[in-house]
Design a protein around this motif. Structure first.
Motif, PDB file in Angstrom:
ATOM      1  N   LEU A  45       0.837  -1.208   0.000  1.00  0.00           N
ATOM      2  CA  LEU A  45       0.000   0.000   0.000  1.00  0.00           C
ATOM      3  C   LEU A  45       0.869   1.254   0.000  1.00  0.00           C
ATOM      4  N   LEU A  46       1.938   1.220   0.793  1.00  0.00           N
ATOM      5  CA  LEU A  46       2.839   2.374   0.840  1.00  0.00           C
ATOM      6  C   LEU A  46       3.517   2.581  -0.516  1.00  0.00           C
ATOM      7  N   LYS A  47       3.966   1.498  -1.127  1.00  0.00           N
ATOM      8  CA  LYS A  47       4.613   1.607  -2.437  1.00  0.00           C
ATOM      9  C   LYS A  47       3.634   2.102  -3.493  1.00  0.00           C
ATOM     10  N   ALA A  48       2.368   1.625  -3.407  1.00  0.00           N
ATOM     11  CA  ALA A  48       1.346   2.060  -4.366  1.00  0.00           C
ATOM     12  C   ALA A  48       1.018   3.534  -4.201  1.00  0.00           C
ATOM     13  N   ALA A  49       1.277   4.101  -3.020  1.00  0.00           N
ATOM     14  CA  ALA A  49       1.034   5.525  -2.773  1.00  0.00           C
ATOM     15  C   ALA A  49       2.117   6.410  -3.385  1.00  0.00           C
ATOM     16  N   ARG A  50       3.126   5.796  -3.999  1.00  0.00           N
ATOM     17  CA  ARG A  50       4.183   6.513  -4.730  1.00  0.00           C
ATOM     18  C   ARG A  50       4.942   7.529  -3.849  1.00  0.00           C
ATOM     19  N   PRO A  51       5.656   7.087  -2.808  1.00  0.00           N
ATOM     20  CA  PRO A  51       6.393   8.042  -1.953  1.00  0.00           C
ATOM     21  C   PRO A  51       7.340   8.948  -2.724  1.00  0.00           C
ATOM     22  N   LYS A  52       7.864   8.440  -3.842  1.00  0.00           N
ATOM     23  CA  LYS A  52       8.784   9.245  -4.637  1.00  0.00           C
ATOM     24  C   LYS A  52       8.111  10.490  -5.202  1.00  0.00           C
ATOM     25  N   GLN A  53       6.793  10.419  -5.371  1.00  0.00           N
ATOM     26  CA  GLN A  53       6.050  11.546  -5.936  1.00  0.00           C
ATOM     27  C   GLN A  53       5.664  12.579  -4.884  1.00  0.00           C
ATOM     28  N   TRP A  54       5.884  12.275  -3.615  1.00  0.00           N
ATOM     29  CA  TRP A  54       5.446  13.196  -2.565  1.00  0.00           C
ATOM     30  C   TRP A  54       6.189  14.521  -2.607  1.00  0.00           C
ATOM     31  N   VAL A  55       7.364  14.532  -3.247  1.00  0.00           N
ATOM     32  CA  VAL A  55       8.116  15.780  -3.339  1.00  0.00           C
ATOM     33  C   VAL A  55       7.296  16.860  -4.034  1.00  0.00           C
TER      34      VAL A  55
ATOM     35  N   GLY B 287      -8.295   3.401  -1.204  1.00  0.00           N
ATOM     36  CA  GLY B 287      -8.369   4.631  -1.991  1.00  0.00           C
ATOM     37  C   GLY B 287      -9.636   5.413  -1.698  1.00  0.00           C
ATOM     38  N   ALA B 288     -10.779   4.718  -1.618  1.00  0.00           N
ATOM     39  CA  ALA B 288     -12.043   5.396  -1.315  1.00  0.00           C
ATOM     40  C   ALA B 288     -12.022   5.990   0.090  1.00  0.00           C
ATOM     41  N   ALA B 289     -11.457   5.251   1.051  1.00  0.00           N
ATOM     42  CA  ALA B 289     -11.400   5.752   2.426  1.00  0.00           C
ATOM     43  C   ALA B 289     -10.554   7.017   2.512  1.00  0.00           C
ATOM     44  N   LEU B 290      -9.389   7.009   1.863  1.00  0.00           N
ATOM     45  CA  LEU B 290      -8.538   8.202   1.868  1.00  0.00           C
ATOM     46  C   LEU B 290      -9.219   9.371   1.163  1.00  0.00           C
TER      47      LEU B 290
ATOM     48  N   ALA C 274       0.082  16.604   4.372  1.00  0.00           N
ATOM     49  CA  ALA C 274      -0.359  15.235   4.630  1.00  0.00           C
ATOM     50  C   ALA C 274      -1.692  14.946   3.941  1.00  0.00           C
ATOM     51  N   LEU C 275      -2.619  15.908   3.974  1.00  0.00           N
ATOM     52  CA  LEU C 275      -3.929  15.698   3.360  1.00  0.00           C
ATOM     53  C   LEU C 275      -3.825  15.622   1.837  1.00  0.00           C
ATOM     54  N   PHE C 276      -2.993  16.461   1.252  1.00  0.00           N
ATOM     55  CA  PHE C 276      -2.829  16.402  -0.205  1.00  0.00           C
ATOM     56  C   PHE C 276      -2.152  15.090  -0.608  1.00  0.00           C
ATOM     57  N   THR C 277      -1.206  14.642   0.210  1.00  0.00           N
ATOM     58  CA  THR C 277      -0.555  13.364  -0.059  1.00  0.00           C
ATOM     59  C   THR C 277      -1.568  12.227   0.002  1.00  0.00           C
ATOM     60  N   ALA C 278      -2.480  12.293   0.975  1.00  0.00           N
ATOM     61  CA  ALA C 278      -3.527  11.266   1.085  1.00  0.00           C
ATOM     62  C   ALA C 278      -4.433  11.273  -0.147  1.00  0.00           C
ATOM     63  N   CYS C 279      -4.782  12.461  -0.625  1.00  0.00           N
ATOM     64  CA  CYS C 279      -5.625  12.549  -1.831  1.00  0.00           C
ATOM     65  C   CYS C 279      -4.902  11.968  -3.044  1.00  0.00           C
ATOM     66  N   ALA C 280      -3.625  12.310  -3.200  1.00  0.00           N
ATOM     67  CA  ALA C 280      -2.854  11.775  -4.325  1.00  0.00           C
ATOM     68  C   ALA C 280      -2.739  10.258  -4.226  1.00  0.00           C
ATOM     69  N   ALA C 281      -2.527   9.738  -3.002  1.00  0.00           N
ATOM     70  CA  ALA C 281      -2.446   8.295  -2.804  1.00  0.00           C
ATOM     71  C   ALA C 281      -3.766   7.623  -3.162  1.00  0.00           C
ATOM     72  N   ALA C 282      -4.886   8.258  -2.813  1.00  0.00           N
ATOM     73  CA  ALA C 282      -6.196   7.702  -3.154  1.00  0.00           C
ATOM     74  C   ALA C 282      -6.344   7.560  -4.663  1.00  0.00           C
ATOM     75  N   VAL C 283      -5.907   8.567  -5.395  1.00  0.00           N
ATOM     76  CA  VAL C 283      -6.002   8.521  -6.863  1.00  0.00           C
ATOM     77  C   VAL C 283      -5.103   7.423  -7.418  1.00  0.00           C
ATOM     78  N   TYR C 284      -3.880   7.314  -6.899  1.00  0.00           N
ATOM     79  CA  TYR C 284      -2.964   6.282  -7.383  1.00  0.00           C
ATOM     80  C   TYR C 284      -3.540   4.878  -7.150  1.00  0.00           C
ATOM     81  N   LEU C 285      -4.121   4.651  -5.981  1.00  0.00           N
ATOM     82  CA  LEU C 285      -4.662   3.331  -5.653  1.00  0.00           C
ATOM     83  C   LEU C 285      -5.841   2.977  -6.558  1.00  0.00           C
ATOM     84  N   VAL C 286      -6.747   3.930  -6.735  1.00  0.00           N
ATOM     85  CA  VAL C 286      -7.907   3.670  -7.598  1.00  0.00           C
ATOM     86  C   VAL C 286      -7.452   3.452  -9.042  1.00  0.00           C
ATOM     87  N   ASN C 287      -6.507   4.255  -9.494  1.00  0.00           N
ATOM     88  CA  ASN C 287      -6.009   4.116 -10.860  1.00  0.00           C
ATOM     89  C   ASN C 287      -5.341   2.758 -11.069  1.00  0.00           C
TER      90      ASN C 287
END
Length: 326
Positions: free
Chosen positions: A40-50, A125-128, A79-92
């Motif tokens: 799940l963490l890898k799917a959230a793309r930590p590299k993109q958090w920059v 993704g939906a929860a985030l 943190a909230l924007f990162t959560a939103c981006a992670a939600a999109v990555y997971l759903v995608n």
């Protein structure tokens, strides 16, 4: 020549028993909780958090970055924007899991590889996606919650259909960067100047179109494009877009630097005007990679090129001195 002694019935039974004990352990061991969380963490793309560091852009431009309230709010917004981006990555990734499995690189993504089950990716993704705007409305402001909800809606629409529409795909990705830059100002109630919006918006378009251009150059003459829409763009058109965007971004920044805005000049040097040099150098340096077709990963270009990093630090120092009027 010696002959091997035949195996007795007891030996066969013992060997069969050992094989039965070993084989199921290798084949049916379920994934551990740690592997699921890691996936799940890898799917959230930590590299993109920059990219989400852009939330400090507006407060930094206004010189309102270093109060305790500002830092607390910006950390929460990040943190909230990162959560939103992670939600999109997971759903995608859940939506594209079958297609990704046929791709030589994307098949390694956690959802495509089976490390994260598709239903789990959809659920997390939906929860985030629900929790992030709700927390923003509660702890930050309704305006920030509305912007996060708009970002989620826009990005999900992009995943479903907008990424297949010429030019619109560039606009959507650029708007995502602009939203990151704007949300910090909304969180702290900072008015956003026209020069800030012009420079940030066209600077983002410059990087996005340079990324697309690099992808188009690298896939030229190859089959199996990573983005189907790249086959409809020409490299000439994408080059025109990133060159136009770079020019407008530089123009917007120079107009800001040359406009005093009624603030008396009390600093030792004209830092606003001098910062133009560093800003233009940064654009020119990044354009080297864009022109070579090696700007496909903007975060890698920014983080790994020492010359660009040095120019960036110089620009940050000059910009800070200009904002502080030192």
């Amino acid at each position: 020549m010696t002959e091997t002694a035949p195996m007795t019935g007891g030996g066969r039974i013992r060997e069969a028993t050992l094989l039965e004990q070993r084989t199921p352990l290798r084949q049916s061991a379920p994934p551990t909780q740690g592997s699921l969380l890691g996936g799940l963490l890898k799917a959230a793309r930590p590299k993109q958090w920059v990219k989400n560091v852009l939330v400090i852009a507006a407060p930094a431009a206004a010189g309102q970055l270093f109060s305790r309230h500002a830092l607390t709010q910006l950390a929460l917004v990040f943190a909230l924007f990162t959560a939103c981006a992670a939600a999109v990555y997971l759903v995608n990734d859940a939506r594209d899991a079958d297609a990704d499995r046929a791709h030589p690189i994307k098949r390694r993504r956690p959802v495509a590889a089976g490390q994260v089950p598709v239903p789990v990716a959809y659920a997390v993704g939906a929860a985030l996606g629900v929790l992030a705007p709700a927390v923003a409305a509660w702890l930050v402001s309704p305006a920030v919650a509305a912007l996060l909800a708009a970002y989620l809606g826009m990005r999900l629409a992009y995943c479903v259909s907008l990424k297949h529409i010429l030019v619109i795909d560039l606009v959507v990705v650029t708007t995502g960067f602009l939203m990151r830059a704007v949300v910090g100002g909304l969180a702290l109630g900072i008015p956003l100047s026209r020069w800030f919006l012009i420079t940030t918006g066209f600077g983002a378009l410059f990087m996005v179109s340079a990324k697309r251009y690099s992808e188009a150059v690298q896939m030229a003459g190859k089959t199996g494009a990573t983005r189907a829409l790249l086959t409809e763009y020409t490299t000439g058109y994408l080059r025109f877009v990133w060159q136009l965007a770079a020019g407008v971004a530089v123009l917007g920044y120079c107009l800001w630097a040359l406009e005093e805005g009624g603030v008396p000049h009390t600093s030792l040097l004209p830092w606003r005007q001098l910062s133009m040099v560093a800003f233009i150098l940064a654009i020119l340096r990044y354009a080297v990679f864009a022109d070579r077709g090696t700007a496909g990963e903007p975060e890698d270009v920014v983080l790994r090129d020492r010359a660009l990093a040095l120019i960036g630090l110089l620009w940050i120092a000059m910009y800070a001195l200009a904002v502080a009027n030192w």
